[in-house]
Design an enzyme around this catalytic site. Structure first.
Site, PDB file in Angstrom:
ATOM      1  CD  GLN A  79     -50.404 -10.969   1.096  1.00 11.45           C
ATOM      2  OE1 GLN A  79     -49.385 -10.961   0.268  1.00 11.45           O
ATOM      3  NE2 GLN A  79     -50.237 -11.209   2.137  1.00 11.45           N
ATOM      4  CB  CYS A 110     -42.835  -7.366  -0.646  1.00 11.96           C
ATOM      5  SG  CYS A 110     -41.833  -7.623  -1.623  1.00 11.96           S
ATOM      6  N   GLY A 237     -45.811 -20.585   5.156  1.00 13.04           N
ATOM      7  CA  GLY A 237     -45.399 -20.147   3.702  1.00 13.04           C
ATOM      8  C   GLY A 237     -44.569 -21.232   3.374  1.00 13.04           C
TER       9      GLY A 237
END
Length: 380
Positions: A79, A110, A237
């Site tokens: 990534q 983010c 995640g």
């Protein structure tokens, strides 16, 4: 969606992943050791920790050191994060040409303030033309190598500034192989519940594969997300923190097989020892054990391991100490079922998103972004 129509694999361009499951990059967690551990449990696409494009282009030693891959990783997946189209294009070329990468994902999710206040991360998709320019450069750089490019994003900055449907259209128009959506806004960070309806809406609006992300704590959650949204796969995640066997369960669930029973504490201890061993293989025994400390609370969450053992595990620096302390755990203690389906890792609270002055006044941008918008970040 029935079991018969459940996706069994994930296709990204010419790349076919045996299970439609992707490990989300998490800074300081998803290094080569953790990815190898997860891959030992079950098939999936295991993505390297996020790397900044500028650091890669400038030959930053830390960035280059992160490009380490485990021997059992079927595909080398990275990534990349950045804000400048030319720099990202060059970084993608470096990944493909010099490092034999098989898949590149671009992070636009983010929510970290030091990044968004400069226009980066989850703030960037608001500038839709810039987003298109970045994706165009990345896809063009990867095309000669046959490497698929995907992107990850959030719903938007907040509920008044949603960008995910525009991002999906742009991703498809620029040739991205898929788009992953975390069903939260940047304001939410990791708090509250993920909005799976937004994932379904995105899926119905684009022709490329859509990956769903948010609140997948158990294999059953992943199956339910696919059933409810029609998405082509899931991104996992925080749900795998201290639980790498989640990928075993996910592989079984997507294959229509019975998910293996929950591990007892003795089995968890064996996985912990393996994790430390893999870290040591990269960093050496002492450094590997020290690095492993951050994972201990996640592994032991809900177990009745004594305070003294937990405390001493948090200071471990050798295999001898680790083995002694793990040997004090009750191997027959059953898995704490009360922890199933509950959030893991950071959650936090909603926070106002810092963006540059005037950022929300227009979707266009008139000047290059501050390079500080590409500071080291984590997740999305």
């Amino acid at each position: 969606m029935s079991i018969a129509t459940m996706p069994r694999t994930l296709r990204l361009g010419d790349l076919e992943v045996a299970t439609p499951v992707v490990l989300a990059p998490m800074a300081g967690v998803t290094n080569a050791a953790f990815r190898q551990l997860c891959a030992e449990q079950g098939a999936g696409l295991y993505v390297c920790e996020m790397i900044t494009s500028r650091g890669l282009v400038q030959g930053d030693k830390t960035s280059l050191a992160m490009l380490t891959f485990a021997p059992n990783e079927t595909f080398r997946s990275v990534q990349l994060y950045g804000v400048d189209p030319e720099t990202i294009g060059r970084a993608v070329q470096i990944l493909c040409d010099d490092h034999g990468v098989d898949h590149v994902d671009l992070n636009f999710g983010c929510p970290v303030p030091k990044v968004t206040r400069k226009g980066g991360g989850a703030a960037l998709p608001w500038k839709d033309v810039l987003l298109g320019e970045i994706l165009t450069k990345a896809v063009a750089a990867a095309a000669p190598y046959g490497v698929p490019v995907t992107m990850k994003t959030r719903k938007g900055i907040d509920e008044d500034h949603l960008t995910y449907l525009d991002a999906g259209r742009i991703a498809e128009d620029t040739g991205c192989a898929a788009i992953a959506l975390h069903g939260r806004t940047a304001v939410q960070h990791y708090s509250g519940r993920a909005d799976w309806e937004s994932i379904a809406e995105l899926k119905s609006s684009v022709g490329i594969p859509v990956l769903g992300n948010g609140d997948i704590w158990e294999a059953a959650d992943a199956i339910r997300m696919v059933e409810e949204t029609g998405c082509d796969g899931v991104v996992v995640g925080r749900g795998c923190l201290g639980r790498p066997w989640l990928f075993r369960d996910l592989a079984a669930a997507f294959a229509g097989e019975t998910v293996v029973g929950l591990p007892r504490l003795g089995e968890v201890a064996a996985v912990m020892r393996r994790h430390a061993e893999l870290l040591a293989g990269i960093m050496g025994e002492e450094r590997g054990c020290i690095e492993f400390r951050k994972h201990i609370a996640w592994y032991l969450k809900g177990f009745s391991a004594g305070k003294d053992v937990r405390s001493r595990l948090g200071m471990v620096s050798s295999f001898a100490d680790l083995d002694d302390l793990l040997g004090r755990l009750d191997p027959d203690e059953p898995y704490p079922v009360g922890e199933l389906g509950t959030p893991r890792g950071r959650q936090g609270t909603p926070k106002k998103v810092s963006v540059p002055d005037g950022w929300l006044d227009s979707r266009s941008i008139s000047a290059p972004l501050d390079p500080l918008a590409e500071d080291a970040t984590s997740g999305g």
